[in-house]
Design a protein around this motif. Structure first.
Motif, PDB file in Angstrom:
ATOM      1  N   VAL A 117     -38.920  76.066   6.288  1.00  0.00           N
ATOM      2  CA  VAL A 117     -40.012  76.445   5.388  1.00  0.00           C
ATOM      3  C   VAL A 117     -39.662  77.803   4.802  1.00  0.00           C
ATOM      4  CG1 VAL A 117     -42.481  76.941   5.209  1.00  0.00           C
ATOM      5  CG2 VAL A 117     -41.676  75.183   6.798  1.00  0.00           C
ATOM      6  N   TRP A 118     -39.540  77.840   3.473  1.00  0.00           N
ATOM      7  CA  TRP A 118     -39.111  79.060   2.802  1.00  0.00           C
ATOM      8  C   TRP A 118     -40.084  79.500   1.731  1.00  0.00           C
ATOM      9  CZ3 TRP A 118     -33.179  78.464   1.712  1.00  0.00           C
ATOM     10  CH2 TRP A 118     -32.484  79.205   2.657  1.00  0.00           C
ATOM     11  N   ASP A 119     -40.184  80.810   1.601  1.00  0.00           N
ATOM     12  CA  ASP A 119     -40.940  81.373   0.491  1.00  0.00           C
ATOM     13  C   ASP A 119     -40.023  81.412  -0.737  1.00  0.00           C
ATOM     14  OD1 ASP A 119     -39.193  83.478   0.923  1.00  0.00           O
ATOM     15  OD2 ASP A 119     -40.703  84.784   1.807  1.00  0.00           O
ATOM     16  N   ASN A 120     -40.453  82.087  -1.782  1.00  0.00           N
ATOM     17  CA  ASN A 120     -39.699  82.106  -3.022  1.00  0.00           C
ATOM     18  C   ASN A 120     -38.879  83.376  -3.215  1.00  0.00           C
ATOM     19  OD1 ASN A 120     -40.355  79.553  -4.271  1.00  0.00           O
ATOM     20  ND2 ASN A 120     -42.451  80.304  -4.239  1.00  0.00           N
ATOM     21  N   LEU A 121     -38.360  83.910  -2.133  1.00  0.00           N
ATOM     22  CA  LEU A 121     -37.458  85.045  -2.233  1.00  0.00           C
ATOM     23  C   LEU A 121     -36.304  84.659  -3.157  1.00  0.00           C
ATOM     24  CD1 LEU A 121     -36.853  87.895  -1.022  1.00  0.00           C
ATOM     25  CD2 LEU A 121     -35.433  86.708   0.662  1.00  0.00           C
ATOM     26  N   ASN A 122     -35.871  85.589  -3.989  1.00  0.00           N
ATOM     27  CA  ASN A 122     -34.868  85.227  -4.999  1.00  0.00           C
ATOM     28  C   ASN A 122     -33.604  84.606  -4.402  1.00  0.00           C
ATOM     29  OD1 ASN A 122     -33.915  87.588  -3.911  1.00  0.00           O
ATOM     30  ND2 ASN A 122     -33.595  88.627  -5.855  1.00  0.00           N
ATOM     31  N   THR A 123     -33.170  85.046  -3.244  1.00  0.00           N
ATOM     32  CA  THR A 123     -31.979  84.430  -2.637  1.00  0.00           C
ATOM     33  C   THR A 123     -32.258  83.014  -2.144  1.00  0.00           C
ATOM     34  OG1 THR A 123     -32.472  85.441  -0.504  1.00  0.00           O
ATOM     35  CG2 THR A 123     -30.964  86.629  -1.951  1.00  0.00           C
ATOM     36  N   ALA A 168     -48.773  82.059  -0.732  1.00  0.00           N
ATOM     37  CA  ALA A 168     -49.457  81.060   0.083  1.00  0.00           C
ATOM     38  C   ALA A 168     -49.405  81.429   1.561  1.00  0.00           C
ATOM     39  CB  ALA A 168     -48.834  79.692  -0.157  1.00  0.00           C
ATOM     40  N   PRO A 169     -50.032  82.538   1.950  1.00  0.00           N
ATOM     41  CA  PRO A 169     -49.980  82.919   3.365  1.00  0.00           C
ATOM     42  C   PRO A 169     -50.590  81.863   4.289  1.00  0.00           C
ATOM     43  CG  PRO A 169     -51.577  84.258   2.177  1.00  0.00           C
ATOM     44  CD  PRO A 169     -50.833  83.450   1.160  1.00  0.00           C
ATOM     45  N   ASP A 170     -51.546  81.076   3.788  1.00  0.00           N
ATOM     46  CA  ASP A 170     -52.158  80.043   4.631  1.00  0.00           C
ATOM     47  C   ASP A 170     -51.183  78.916   4.957  1.00  0.00           C
ATOM     48  OD1 ASP A 170     -54.459  81.483   4.548  1.00  0.00           O
ATOM     49  OD2 ASP A 170     -55.501  80.163   3.145  1.00  0.00           O
ATOM     50  N   LEU A 171     -50.117  78.776   4.161  1.00  0.00           N
ATOM     51  CA  LEU A 171     -49.132  77.725   4.414  1.00  0.00           C
ATOM     52  C   LEU A 171     -47.919  78.219   5.186  1.00  0.00           C
ATOM     53  CD1 LEU A 171     -49.112  75.956   0.929  1.00  0.00           C
ATOM     54  CD2 LEU A 171     -50.288  75.245   3.019  1.00  0.00           C
ATOM     55  N   ASN A 172     -47.908  79.495   5.536  1.00  0.00           N
ATOM     56  CA  ASN A 172     -46.757  80.071   6.208  1.00  0.00           C
ATOM     57  C   ASN A 172     -47.076  80.276   7.694  1.00  0.00           C
ATOM     58  OD1 ASN A 172     -44.583  81.556   7.099  1.00  0.00           O
ATOM     59  ND2 ASN A 172     -44.522  82.880   5.300  1.00  0.00           N
ATOM     60  N   PRO A 173     -46.478  79.475   8.579  1.00  0.00           N
ATOM     61  CA  PRO A 173     -46.771  79.608  10.010  1.00  0.00           C
ATOM     62  C   PRO A 173     -46.481  81.001  10.559  1.00  0.00           C
ATOM     63  CG  PRO A 173     -45.309  77.729   9.609  1.00  0.00           C
ATOM     64  CD  PRO A 173     -45.500  78.428   8.305  1.00  0.00           C
ATOM     65  N   THR A 174     -45.551  81.712   9.949  1.00  0.00           N
ATOM     66  CA  THR A 174     -45.216  83.060  10.399  1.00  0.00           C
ATOM     67  C   THR A 174     -46.428  83.984  10.291  1.00  0.00           C
ATOM     68  OG1 THR A 174     -42.949  82.709   9.678  1.00  0.00           O
ATOM     69  CG2 THR A 174     -43.602  84.976  10.079  1.00  0.00           C
ATOM     70  N   GLU A 175     -47.253  83.768   9.279  1.00  0.00           N
ATOM     71  CA  GLU A 175     -48.462  84.585   9.121  1.00  0.00           C
ATOM     72  C   GLU A 175     -49.380  84.432  10.330  1.00  0.00           C
ATOM     73  OE1 GLU A 175     -49.007  86.795   6.793  1.00  0.00           O
ATOM     74  OE2 GLU A 175     -47.256  86.279   5.584  1.00  0.00           O
ATOM     75  N   GLN A 176     -49.428  83.219  10.894  1.00  0.00           N
ATOM     76  CA  GLN A 176     -50.249  82.976  12.079  1.00  0.00           C
ATOM     77  C   GLN A 176     -49.678  83.695  13.297  1.00  0.00           C
ATOM     78  OE1 GLN A 176     -53.227  81.446  11.967  1.00  0.00           O
ATOM     79  NE2 GLN A 176     -52.787  81.496   9.784  1.00  0.00           N
ATOM     80  N   VAL A 177     -48.345  83.735  13.387  1.00  0.00           N
ATOM     81  CA  VAL A 177     -47.703  84.452  14.499  1.00  0.00           C
ATOM     82  C   VAL A 177     -48.099  85.924  14.443  1.00  0.00           C
ATOM     83  CG1 VAL A 177     -45.505  85.202  15.492  1.00  0.00           C
ATOM     84  CG2 VAL A 177     -45.756  82.858  14.632  1.00  0.00           C
ATOM     85  N   LEU A 225     -48.931  76.925  21.611  1.00  0.00           N
ATOM     86  CA  LEU A 225     -49.348  77.958  20.672  1.00  0.00           C
ATOM     87  C   LEU A 225     -48.522  77.880  19.390  1.00  0.00           C
ATOM     88  CD1 LEU A 225     -51.202  80.383  20.171  1.00  0.00           C
ATOM     89  CD2 LEU A 225     -49.493  81.814  21.317  1.00  0.00           C
ATOM     90  N   LEU A 226     -47.206  77.710  19.529  1.00  0.00           N
ATOM     91  CA  LEU A 226     -46.346  77.577  18.358  1.00  0.00           C
ATOM     92  C   LEU A 226     -46.758  76.367  17.521  1.00  0.00           C
ATOM     93  CD1 LEU A 226     -42.922  78.404  19.997  1.00  0.00           C
ATOM     94  CD2 LEU A 226     -44.184  79.813  18.368  1.00  0.00           C
ATOM     95  N   ASP A 227     -47.059  75.261  18.179  1.00  0.00           N
ATOM     96  CA  ASP A 227     -47.531  74.069  17.464  1.00  0.00           C
ATOM     97  C   ASP A 227     -48.823  74.356  16.714  1.00  0.00           C
ATOM     98  OD1 ASP A 227     -45.385  72.567  18.343  1.00  0.00           O
ATOM     99  OD2 ASP A 227     -46.527  71.556  19.939  1.00  0.00           O
ATOM    100  N   SER A 228     -49.710  75.144  17.317  1.00  0.00           N
ATOM    101  CA  SER A 228     -50.987  75.448  16.654  1.00  0.00           C
ATOM    102  C   SER A 228     -50.780  76.266  15.385  1.00  0.00           C
ATOM    103  CB  SER A 228     -51.936  76.174  17.609  1.00  0.00           C
ATOM    104  OG  SER A 228     -51.564  77.532  17.772  1.00  0.00           O
ATOM    105  N   PHE A 229     -49.769  77.135  15.373  1.00  0.00           N
ATOM    106  CA  PHE A 229     -49.490  77.911  14.168  1.00  0.00           C
ATOM    107  C   PHE A 229     -49.096  76.984  13.019  1.00  0.00           C
ATOM    108  CE2 PHE A 229     -47.955  81.517  17.143  1.00  0.00           C
ATOM    109  CZ  PHE A 229     -49.263  81.954  17.327  1.00  0.00           C
ATOM    110  N   LEU A 230     -48.290  75.977  13.322  1.00  0.00           N
ATOM    111  CA  LEU A 230     -47.890  75.013  12.297  1.00  0.00           C
ATOM    112  C   LEU A 230     -49.064  74.120  11.911  1.00  0.00           C
ATOM    113  CD1 LEU A 230     -45.562  73.936  10.579  1.00  0.00           C
ATOM    114  CD2 LEU A 230     -45.133  72.289  12.413  1.00  0.00           C
ATOM    115  N   THR A 231     -49.825  73.676  12.895  1.00  0.00           N
ATOM    116  CA  THR A 231     -50.979  72.817  12.627  1.00  0.00           C
ATOM    117  C   THR A 231     -51.976  73.503  11.692  1.00  0.00           C
ATOM    118  OG1 THR A 231     -50.750  71.709  14.752  1.00  0.00           O
ATOM    119  CG2 THR A 231     -52.910  71.577  13.694  1.00  0.00           C
ATOM    120  N   HIS A 232     -52.153  74.795  11.867  1.00  0.00           N
ATOM    121  CA  HIS A 232     -53.075  75.565  11.029  1.00  0.00           C
ATOM    122  C   HIS A 232     -52.705  75.473   9.547  1.00  0.00           C
ATOM    123  CE1 HIS A 232     -55.963  78.740  10.108  1.00  0.00           C
ATOM    124  NE2 HIS A 232     -55.042  79.241   9.313  1.00  0.00           N
TER     125      HIS A 232
END
Length: 111
Positions: free
Chosen positions: A18-24, A49-58, A94-101
């Motif tokens: 899962v990637w954001d739109n960083l230029n690289t 889209a922070p709601d779609l990024n599991p890292t934001e939940q971490v 817990l990791l699964d819950s971050f993705l589920t969110h």
């Protein structure tokens, strides 16, 4: 890409990234490298889209766990953060819950 290649070798299976739109991440060279790896499925997030990024939940979980701590300095804070991240690493539920969110799944669409 060498990190992903090594992960693929060790895991011996497909990888969903899962990637954001960083230029690289969206460069022509990166698109070519992705296309050359049939075991790699890349999900691109919308521009903001922070709601779609599991890292934001971490990070949200981590910040809640250290919100009321008094630390002695930056080194102490760093040690606490490393400890808390290590604890998260060993909690697959817990990791699964971050993705589920996010509402996302690790299974690529079969279309």
């Amino acid at each position: 890409m060498s990190l992903l290649d090594a992960a693929h070798q060790q895991l011996r299976g497909p990888i969903v990234l899962v990637w954001d739109n960083l230029n690289t991440h969206i460069s022509a060279a990166m698109r070519q490298m992705i296309a050359a790896r049939d075991w790699l499925h890349v999900i691109r997030l919308p521009a903001y889209a922070p709601d779609l990024n599991p890292t934001e939940q971490v990070w949200s979980h981590l910040k809640r766990s250290i919100g009321n701590l008094a630390v002695r300095g930056v080194d102490h804070l760093l040690a606490i953060i490393r400890n808390r991240l290590k604890r998260i690493q060993y909690r697959p539920d817990l990791l699964d819950s971050f993705l589920t969110h996010t509402g996302l799944t690790l299974k690529p669409n079969s279309t």
